[in-house]
Design a protein around this motif. Structure first.
Motif, short mmCIF file in Angstrom:
data_model
loop_
_atom_site.label_atom_id
_atom_site.label_comp_id
_atom_site.label_asym_id
_atom_site.label_seq_id
_atom_site.Cartn_x
_atom_site.Cartn_y
_atom_site.Cartn_z
N PHE A 1 30.09 44.61 37.50
CA PHE A 1 31.47 44.25 37.23
C PHE A 1 32.13 45.39 36.49
CE2 PHE A 1 28.96 40.38 37.17
CZ PHE A 1 29.65 39.57 38.04
N ALA B 1 35.41 45.83 33.82
CA ALA B 1 36.26 44.98 33.00
C ALA B 1 37.07 45.82 32.03
CB ALA B 1 35.41 43.98 32.21
N PHE C 1 40.66 41.55 31.87
CA PHE C 1 40.55 41.55 33.33
C PHE C 1 39.13 41.93 33.70
CE2 PHE C 1 44.93 42.70 32.33
CZ PHE C 1 45.62 41.73 33.04
N SER D 1 36.50 42.49 37.52
CA SER D 1 36.41 42.47 38.97
C SER D 1 35.01 42.94 39.37
CB SER D 1 37.46 43.40 39.57
OG SER D 1 37.41 43.35 40.98
N SER D 2 34.62 42.62 40.59
CA SER D 2 33.33 43.10 41.08
C SER D 2 33.37 44.61 41.23
CB SER D 2 32.97 42.42 42.39
OG SER D 2 33.95 42.72 43.37
#
Length: 81
Positions: A16, A18, A3, A5-6
Motif C-alpha cells: 500500500f 499512504a 489517503f 491505495s494499493s
C-alpha cells in the motif's frame, strides 16, 4: 492516514502507499492474499459500523501489550438510523 491505495513494484509486489500529514509511506504486507483470521457470525439486523472497544482494565491492573483488541459490530433495522 489521510489517503491509502494499493501499490506494486519490483521491490514491493504487494503493498500500500499512504499519505499521513506530509509523509508518504509505502507499506509492504507479506502473504497479502492469505487468510489471517475469519469468523462467521449470523446477524439479526443490517451491519452499520465496526468500532474498537477500549481495553478492560481492573483498578489494580493496567493495559498490557498482549491484551486482545476487541471490536463491536453495530447493527440496525433496515432503513433505520
Amino acid at each position: 492516514l489521510e489517503f491509502a491505495s494499493s501499490f506494486a513494484s519490483e521491490q514491493c509486489p504487494e503493498g500500500f502507499v499512504a499519505i499521513s500529514g506530509n509523509t508518504l509511506r509505502i507499506i509492504s504486507c507479506e502473504r497479502l492474499g492469505d487468510l489471517f483470521n475469519q469468523t462467521v457470525m449470523p446477524l439479526s439486523y443490517t451491519p452499520r459500523r465496526f468500532v474498537p472497544l477500549p481495553p478492560a482494565t481492573l483498578p489494580s491492573a493496567g493495559h498490557g501489550a498482549g491484551d486482545p483488541i476487541m471490536l463491536a459490530l453495530l447493527e440496525a433495522d433496515h432503513n433505520a438510523y
